[in-house]
Design an enzyme around this catalytic site. Structure first.
Site: not given
Ligand code: IPE
Ligand code: IPE
Ligand code: MG
Length: 241
Positions: A21, A34, A69-70, A196
């Site tokens: 993350d 991003r 994430n979708w 988590l």
């Molecule tokens: C969890 O991270 C999913 C992955 C790292 C693939 P997110 O960035 O999606 O989680 P939230 O939204 O901060 O809880």
């Molecule tokens: C984790 O990084 C990658 C995925 C969830 C696919 P993020 O894209 O969630 O990065 P932040 O949390 O927005 O910085």
């Molecule tokens: Mg994230």
């Protein structure tokens, strides 16, 4: 009971899991889109996976894309799918030299057909590998995983294959994507978030957690070594004394 792998003098987790993350924030800090953060995150993942394999971690699971994430902008999801394809293409070539056995956690049936073909090919090549098992959690969510397991067991009961009293914790475990693998001993989440986010809820009942305030693209093998060291200092009791 200690489920860790003992590599000579060194106590390593048998199963390490990482919530990769912080890619977006890493890019934002640099005034970049991003998607650039995801690109940097993918490169970091490759390096860390290699390192884990080298030091003898038997199982590594990485959270690459959640069922939630979708919700992200189409453009960002598209960039991530592109990176998955590129990674698998590269890994297919590398796998001929590497001994890493790649598996997938999550519902991969919703991905584009070309990505699904790459996934199938990767699994097939991986079957012959004997090294570290690398689980890629893609379109993975623990609640979806547990719901899927419950459905499968309910169907078996409905068809008379199974009696409700036969449903045990072991049987439920066998219906998770991680079937046949040890539960994670250590779960690391970089980025500073202390949650988590729907990752390995069933499997992490007795996992040790480390939340580290470093964005994933900035995470180094030194950070990993620090986490592994901290893991050795934890007193794991599993409910005992
Ligand atoms: C969890 O991270 C999913 C992955 C790292 C693939 P997110 O960035 O999606 O989680 P939230 O939204 O901060 O809880
Ligand atoms: C984790 O990084 C990658 C995925 C969830 C696919 P993020 O894209 O969630 O990065 P932040 O949390 O927005 O910085
Ligand atoms: Mg994230």
């Amino acid at each position: 009971m200690n489920s860790s792998a003992n590599q000579g003098e060194r106590l390593l987790p048998k199963h390490l899991a990482i919530i990769m993350d912080g890619n977006g924030r890493w890019a934002k800090k640099r005034f970049m889109p991003r998607s650039m953060g995801h690109k940097a995150g993918a490169a970091k993942f490759k390096a860390i996976a290699r390192y884990c394999s080298k030091i003898g971690i038997p199982y590594l699971t990485v959270y690459a894309f959640s069922t939630e994430n979708w919700k992200r902008p189409t453009e960002e999801v598209g960039a991530l799918m592109g990176l998955f394809k590129q990674y698998l293409k590269d890994a297919l070539e590398d796998l001929l030299n590497d001994d890493i056995k790649i598996r997938f956690l999550g519902d991969t049936s919703v991905f584009s057909s070309d990505l699904q073909e790459l996934i199938a090919e990767t699994i097939q090549i991986g079957e012959k590998r004997t090294g570290m098992v690398l689980n890629l959690a893609m379109n993975y969510g623990s609640r979806a995983e547990i719901t899927r397991a419950a459905k499968s067991l309910a169907e078996q009961v409905q068809h008379g294959i199974l009696q409700p009293q036969d449903i045990t914790e072991k049987l439920l475990s066998e219906h998770m994507y991680t079937y046949g693998q040890p539960d994670p001993d250590l779960i690391i989440r970089p980025s500073g978030e202390c949650r988590l986010s729907n990752f390995l809820l069933w499997q992490s009942a007795y996992a040790e957690y480390i939340f580290i305030d470093v964005l994933w693209p900035d995470f180094t093998t030194k950070h990993l070594e620090d986490c592994l060291h901290e893991f050795t200092m934890r007193n794991r009791r599993f409910g005992g004394v």
